[in-house]
Design an enzyme around this catalytic site. Structure first.
Site, PDB file in Angstrom:
ATOM      1  N   CYS A   2       0.832  -1.203   0.000  1.00 47.46           N
ATOM      2  CA  CYS A   2       0.000   0.000   0.000  1.00 47.46           C
ATOM      3  C   CYS A   2       0.868   1.255   0.000  1.00 47.46           C
ATOM      4  O   CYS A   2       1.902   1.310   0.652  1.00 47.46           O
ATOM      5  CB  CYS A   2      -0.958   0.088   1.183  1.00 47.46           C
ATOM      6  SG  CYS A   2      -2.090  -1.276   1.296  1.00 47.46           S
ATOM      7  N   ARG A  27       3.992  -0.261  -4.804  1.00 50.80           N
ATOM      8  CA  ARG A  27       3.737  -0.768  -3.455  1.00 50.80           C
ATOM      9  C   ARG A  27       2.443  -1.588  -3.381  1.00 50.80           C
ATOM     10  O   ARG A  27       2.170  -2.247  -2.379  1.00 50.80           O
ATOM     11  CB  ARG A  27       3.628   0.399  -2.469  1.00 50.80           C
ATOM     12  CG  ARG A  27       4.862   1.251  -2.398  1.00 50.80           C
ATOM     13  CD  ARG A  27       4.660   2.382  -1.430  1.00 50.80           C
ATOM     14  NE  ARG A  27       4.541   1.901  -0.074  1.00 50.80           N
ATOM     15  CZ  ARG A  27       5.548   1.663   0.731  1.00 50.80           C
ATOM     16  NH1 ARG A  27       6.771   1.872   0.326  1.00 50.80           N
ATOM     17  NH2 ARG A  27       5.365   1.229   1.956  1.00 50.80           N
ATOM     18  N   TRP A  77      -2.636  -2.841  -1.716  1.00 51.94           N
ATOM     19  CA  TRP A  77      -2.260  -4.247  -1.846  1.00 51.94           C
ATOM     20  C   TRP A  77      -3.069  -4.953  -0.769  1.00 51.94           C
ATOM     21  O   TRP A  77      -2.791  -4.806   0.421  1.00 51.94           O
ATOM     22  CB  TRP A  77      -0.761  -4.404  -1.605  1.00 51.94           C
ATOM     23  CG  TRP A  77      -0.230  -5.778  -1.887  1.00 51.94           C
ATOM     24  CD1 TRP A  77       0.143  -6.278  -3.104  1.00 51.94           C
ATOM     25  CD2 TRP A  77       0.023  -6.820  -0.942  1.00 51.94           C
ATOM     26  NE1 TRP A  77       0.596  -7.564  -2.964  1.00 51.94           N
ATOM     27  CE2 TRP A  77       0.546  -7.930  -1.654  1.00 51.94           C
ATOM     28  CE3 TRP A  77      -0.133  -6.945   0.432  1.00 51.94           C
ATOM     29  CZ2 TRP A  77       0.900  -9.118  -1.035  1.00 51.94           C
ATOM     30  CZ3 TRP A  77       0.216  -8.139   1.055  1.00 51.94           C
ATOM     31  CH2 TRP A  77       0.735  -9.202   0.313  1.00 51.94           C
ATOM     32  N   ASN A 103      -1.711   2.337   5.528  1.00 53.39           N
ATOM     33  CA  ASN A 103      -0.787   1.277   5.110  1.00 53.39           C
ATOM     34  C   ASN A 103      -0.393   0.520   6.363  1.00 53.39           C
ATOM     35  O   ASN A 103       0.166   1.120   7.292  1.00 53.39           O
ATOM     36  CB  ASN A 103       0.443   1.902   4.440  1.00 53.39           C
ATOM     37  CG  ASN A 103       1.539   0.885   4.188  1.00 53.39           C
ATOM     38  OD1 ASN A 103       1.254  -0.288   3.986  1.00 53.39           O
ATOM     39  ND2 ASN A 103       2.784   1.321   4.217  1.00 53.39           N
ATOM     40  N   GLY A 104      -0.663  -0.789   6.406  1.00 57.49           N
ATOM     41  CA  GLY A 104      -0.322  -1.574   7.603  1.00 57.49           C
ATOM     42  C   GLY A 104      -1.465  -2.522   7.912  1.00 57.49           C
ATOM     43  O   GLY A 104      -2.330  -2.761   7.071  1.00 57.49           O
ATOM     44  N   GLU A 488      18.931 -16.558  -6.660  1.00 56.52           N
ATOM     45  CA  GLU A 488      18.445 -15.238  -7.047  1.00 56.52           C
ATOM     46  C   GLU A 488      17.857 -15.267  -8.466  1.00 56.52           C
ATOM     47  O   GLU A 488      16.813 -14.659  -8.733  1.00 56.52           O
ATOM     48  CB  GLU A 488      19.601 -14.228  -6.948  1.00 56.52           C
ATOM     49  CG  GLU A 488      19.314 -12.844  -7.511  1.00 56.52           C
ATOM     50  CD  GLU A 488      18.107 -12.148  -6.893  1.00 56.52           C
ATOM     51  OE1 GLU A 488      17.569 -12.636  -5.885  1.00 56.52           O
ATOM     52  OE2 GLU A 488      17.685 -11.124  -7.466  1.00 56.52           O
ATOM     53  N   LYS A 492      14.014 -14.419  -9.562  1.00 58.92           N
ATOM     54  CA  LYS A 492      13.699 -13.375 -10.554  1.00 58.92           C
ATOM     55  C   LYS A 492      12.751 -13.917 -11.602  1.00 58.92           C
ATOM     56  O   LYS A 492      11.753 -13.307 -11.932  1.00 58.92           O
ATOM     57  CB  LYS A 492      14.999 -12.948 -11.209  1.00 58.92           C
ATOM     58  CG  LYS A 492      15.484 -11.592 -11.322  1.00 58.92           C
ATOM     59  CD  LYS A 492      15.412 -10.533 -10.306  1.00 58.92           C
ATOM     60  CE  LYS A 492      14.614 -10.690  -9.080  1.00 58.92           C
ATOM     61  NZ  LYS A 492      15.147 -10.219  -7.859  1.00 58.92           N
ATOM     62  N   GLU A 495       9.218 -14.686 -10.203  1.00 59.70           N
ATOM     63  CA  GLU A 495       8.499 -13.456  -9.846  1.00 59.70           C
ATOM     64  C   GLU A 495       7.864 -12.778 -11.054  1.00 59.70           C
ATOM     65  O   GLU A 495       6.710 -12.388 -11.009  1.00 59.70           O
ATOM     66  CB  GLU A 495       9.494 -12.431  -9.280  1.00 59.70           C
ATOM     67  CG  GLU A 495       9.707 -12.474  -7.803  1.00 59.70           C
ATOM     68  CD  GLU A 495      10.577 -11.321  -7.352  1.00 59.70           C
ATOM     69  OE1 GLU A 495      11.696 -11.153  -7.876  1.00 59.70           O
ATOM     70  OE2 GLU A 495      10.134 -10.574  -6.483  1.00 59.70           O
ATOM     71  N   HIS A 511      20.676 -36.101  -5.502  1.00 62.39           N
ATOM     72  CA  HIS A 511      19.975 -36.480  -4.265  1.00 62.39           C
ATOM     73  C   HIS A 511      18.473 -36.238  -4.378  1.00 62.39           C
ATOM     74  O   HIS A 511      17.767 -36.283  -3.376  1.00 62.39           O
ATOM     75  CB  HIS A 511      20.551 -35.698  -3.082  1.00 62.39           C
ATOM     76  CG  HIS A 511      21.989 -36.016  -2.815  1.00 62.39           C
ATOM     77  ND1 HIS A 511      22.397 -37.239  -2.337  1.00 62.39           N
ATOM     78  CD2 HIS A 511      23.114 -35.288  -3.013  1.00 62.39           C
ATOM     79  CE1 HIS A 511      23.717 -37.258  -2.222  1.00 62.39           C
ATOM     80  NE2 HIS A 511      24.180 -36.078  -2.634  1.00 62.39           N
ATOM     81  N   LYS A 610       6.243  -4.270  -3.536  1.00 61.54           N
ATOM     82  CA  LYS A 610       7.668  -3.954  -3.427  1.00 61.54           C
ATOM     83  C   LYS A 610       8.172  -4.089  -2.001  1.00 61.54           C
ATOM     84  O   LYS A 610       9.253  -4.578  -1.753  1.00 61.54           O
ATOM     85  CB  LYS A 610       7.884  -2.526  -3.942  1.00 61.54           C
ATOM     86  CG  LYS A 610       9.332  -2.053  -3.910  1.00 61.54           C
ATOM     87  CD  LYS A 610      10.151  -2.794  -4.935  1.00 61.54           C
ATOM     88  CE  LYS A 610      11.606  -2.366  -4.951  1.00 61.54           C
ATOM     89  NZ  LYS A 610      12.418  -3.389  -5.654  1.00 61.54           N
TER      90      LYS A 610
HETATM   91  O1  M6R Z   1      13.133  -4.282   0.829  1.00 60.91           O
HETATM   92  P1  M6R Z   1      13.776  -5.615   1.119  1.00 60.91           P
HETATM   93  O2  M6R Z   1      15.119  -5.759   0.476  1.00 60.91           O
HETATM   94  O3  M6R Z   1      13.820  -5.928   2.587  1.00 60.91           O
HETATM   95  O4  M6R Z   1      12.815  -6.676   0.455  1.00 60.91           O
HETATM   96  C1  M6R Z   1      13.043  -8.036   0.635  1.00 60.91           C
HETATM   97  C2  M6R Z   1      12.218  -8.864  -0.321  1.00 60.91           C
HETATM   98  O5  M6R Z   1      10.856  -8.630  -0.125  1.00 60.91           O
HETATM   99  C3  M6R Z   1      12.567  -8.551  -1.781  1.00 60.91           C
HETATM  100  O6  M6R Z   1      13.913  -8.762  -2.047  1.00 60.91           O
HETATM  101  C4  M6R Z   1      11.738  -9.423  -2.736  1.00 60.91           C
HETATM  102  O7  M6R Z   1      12.093 -10.770  -2.622  1.00 60.91           O
HETATM  103  C5  M6R Z   1      11.899  -8.918  -4.160  1.00 60.91           C
HETATM  104  N1  M6R Z   1      10.633  -8.870  -4.797  1.00 60.91           N
HETATM  105  C6  M6R Z   1      12.841  -9.725  -4.970  1.00 60.91           C
HETATM  106  O8  M6R Z   1      12.910  -9.328  -6.284  1.00 60.91           O
END
Ligand code: M6R
Length: 615
Positions: A2, A27, A77, A103-104, A488, A492, A495, A511, A610
């Site tokens: 949010c 957000r 969100w 937001n929260g 990573e 990516k 996501e 394994h 985000k």
């Molecule tokens: O703001 P932060 O680095 O603490 O966020 C952590 C994760 O939420 C963030 O890295 C998330 O996994 C991303 N969407 C990855 O691309």
């Protein structure tokens, strides 16, 4: 999770609120709304879906007139209640005179709702936020600030709030507890926002609200109070980013722009931390700026905690610390760590990594460590974030605003910070010599140009993504540093393209994971650790024999995989411990191009936000 905005000044508020929300859409983007205070009182317009649906509603006149020079806005969100017009913010009290954006999460909302219903309030939405509007109304006696402070006493959970009231129309109230909120101080106008980019069109002078603080915004000044109503004095901070840094700059998406920002972001993060001493002239690292001195290097153990992409940076940090400093190092997932029963030692040092500096689980892990007496170094991209304010030392990644939900330049600049800290530790502990250090510094400096070179050849990855478009399973594998980059890369891809994608430590393949491999699989092997080339070569042959298409990412001077893999992508030669900064770039590009080919918006993947400021 949010985004909220607010404006009070002399211009029409509605277009300013919409432009601010556009900067915060990353957000959350399942619904949006604004409330404006004008001569006709309070008007609210809200809509399910992306912000453009709200804009269309306002333009078509389906929304109300929405004229006035004060207002609040929200991009959502969903947590409580599905995305819908009715569940969108702002929420109002029964009479419609008070509007709230939030937001929260209000954890005791069910109890409060029952209490309010018993007092005759009827609810319209399924959200936790609506209780706030009714509670404020319950305490309202002509003074909005007093009513808000009274209502806060009953709220449990996290919030950043923007509140306006037609019976107290000359001010906006903003409060925060465990959710970010920034106040922009303009000329004859003042603003609130969840994040700085939403303010930059108006001002670069900001106040960061602390937890349990309230701000009262008038047109010509801002007052600050504790939640108990005591007056607070706050220092103004100046934001160095300019508005252009938060724009797409000609790229189709923020994700692609941010991938391309990496060469500059790496230099910006590295340069201020380098110095030349002499005579004779000798290059070294200076972390004095962050307050790092010899006492830090007496650590018995380094624990690095983070979530998501930042946790992958933490894993690379663990390997780098072990390799460069010989200090025992652990990398922990913050959301797991906070619920474990971890063993602390006062000589432990915690490095907490978070792009946003607001991730709830990461902050909780930091607070646990701090309570135990351990010292905390924060690595974050957001100046004034909660993490930055609560840690003992802060090292900023000078990546500029990262808007795309998928983290790219934050990751590589986090790595740059980790390498600098590890090298400084190593120097202080004698595992790195003064003679040896310039070699590392040279290699770190070259990374920016090397990343540039890789990006200049991005069409190679684009073509490959086009050919592999139909692969339903994509697995990444590697060993040590390459395993962390595999994690990573798989994150990516899943996501932004919703491909089933996983990462395996290559030695674990036999394994179990190899059972998943068939001719619908693409396996990308990341091969930058020369001592393990032979083992990786065998692993590639193993998956190939099961029908997988294979790709390798290795250095430009390595030919041993040319005959084994179907295709080889080359990265410039660097020190093997620094290779993740380069080897991840083709994988970022691959994820981006697959998403685009599937017609998806890589900047706003489904179900994600985000900044995850709730558990
Ligand atoms: O703001 P932060 O680095 O603490 O966020 C952590 C994760 O939420 C963030 O890295 C998330 O996994 C991303 N969407 C990855 O691309």
């Amino acid at each position: 999770m949010c985004g909220i905005v607010g404006y009070i000044g002399s211009e029409e508020a509605a277009p300013i609120l919409i432009r601010g929300l556009k900067k915060l859409e990353y957000r959350g983007y399942d619904s949006a709304g604004i409330a404006v205070l004008g001569a006709g009182g309070l008007e609210v317009c809200k809509s399910k879906g992306a912000l453009r649906f709200l804009e269309e509603k306002i333009q078509s006149g389906t929304g109300k007139a929405l004229t006035g020079s004060a207002g609040i806005g929200h991009t959502r969100w969903a947590t409580h209640g599905e995305p819908s017009d009715i569940n969108s913010h702002p929420h109002t009290d029964v009479s419609g005179k008070i509007a709230v954006v939030h937001n929260g999460i209000i954890e005791n909302h069910a109890k409060l709702k029952a209490w309010l219903e018993a007092h005759g309030v009827s609810f319209r939405s399924e959200t936790d936020t609506e209780v706030i509007a009714h509670l404020i109304d319950f305490h309202f006696n002509g003074d909005l600030l007093q009513a808000v402070l009274e209502a806060l006493k009953r709220l449990e959970g996290s919030y950043a709030l923007g509140i306006i009231c037609e019976e107290d129309p000359e001010r906006i109230i903003a409060v925060r507890r465990e959710s970010p909120l920034v106040i922009g101080a303009g000329k004859g106008e003042n603003l609130i926002a969840s994040d700085v980019p939403a303010l930059l069109e108006h001002t670069r002078d900001v106040y960061y609200l602390e937890d349990r603080e309230a701000a009262v915004l008038y047109r010509d000044h801002v007052e600050f109070y504790s939640e108990e109503g005591e007056v607070r004095r706050k220092e103004l901070s100046h934001v160095e980013w300019d508005a252009a840094a938060a724009e797409k700059g000609g790229y189709a998406h923020f994700m692609l722009k941010e991938i391309h920002d990496q060469p500059k972001a790496l230099t910006d993060t590295l340069r201020p931390r380098l110095k030349t001493d002499g005579p004779p002239a000798r290059r070294s690292i200076s972390l004095e700026e962050i307050g790092f001195d010899g006492s830090w290097a007496e650590a018995g153990r380094v624990v690095i905690a983070a979530c998501g992409t930042a946790w992958h940076a933490a894993m690379i940090g663990k390997y780098a610390f072990e390799h460069l400093t010989r200090i025992p190092a652990d990398a922990d997932i913050a959301s797991e760590y906070r619920y474990r029963d971890p063993i602390f030692d006062r000589k432990d040092i915690f490095i907490i990594i978070s792009q946003s500096g607001e991730t709830a689980d990461t902050l909780a892990a930091m607070r646990m460590a701090k309570k135990s007496g351990a010292r905390i170094i924060a690595i974050t991209n957001v100046v004034g974030s909660t993490l930055a304010r609560e840690a003992d030392l802060v090292m900023y990644t000078w990546a500029g605003p990262e808007i795309a939900v998928a983290s790219t330049k934050a990751f590589t600049t986090q790595l740059m910070c980790i390498y600098l800290i590890a090298l400084q530790f190593g120097l202080l502990r004698g595992t790195i010599t003064e003679e040896g250090l310039p070699g590392y510094i040279d290699a770190l400096e070259q990374l920016s140009g090397q990343a540039d070179k890789l990006l200049a050849d991005k069409e190679t990855i684009q073509r490959f993504a086009y050919q592999q478009f139909n692969k339903s399973k994509v697995f990444y594998m590697g060993r040590l540093f390459d395993y962390a980059v595999s994690l990573e890369s798989a994150l990516k891809l899943k996501e932004v393209s919703y491909t089933h994608s996983e990462a395996f430590a290559a030695g674990e393949l036999k394994h179990g994971p190899i059972a998943l491999v068939d001719d619908s699989t693409l396996v990308v092997a990341i091969c930058t650790q020369s001592a393990l080339f032979e083992k990786m070569d065998s692993n590639i042959k193993e998956v190939k024999a099961r029908g997988a298409a294979t790709a390798v990412i290795t250095y430009d001077d390595v030919s041993r995989f040319d005959k084994t893999a179907d295709v080889v992508f080359r990265i410039p030669r660097t020190l093997e411990s620094l290779s993740p900064i380069l080897s991840v770039i083709p994988c970022q590009l691959y994820a981006y191009y697959i998403a685009v080919q599937r017609g998806l918006d890589p900047d706003k993947p489904r179900n994600l936000a985000k900044s995850v400021t709730v558990e």
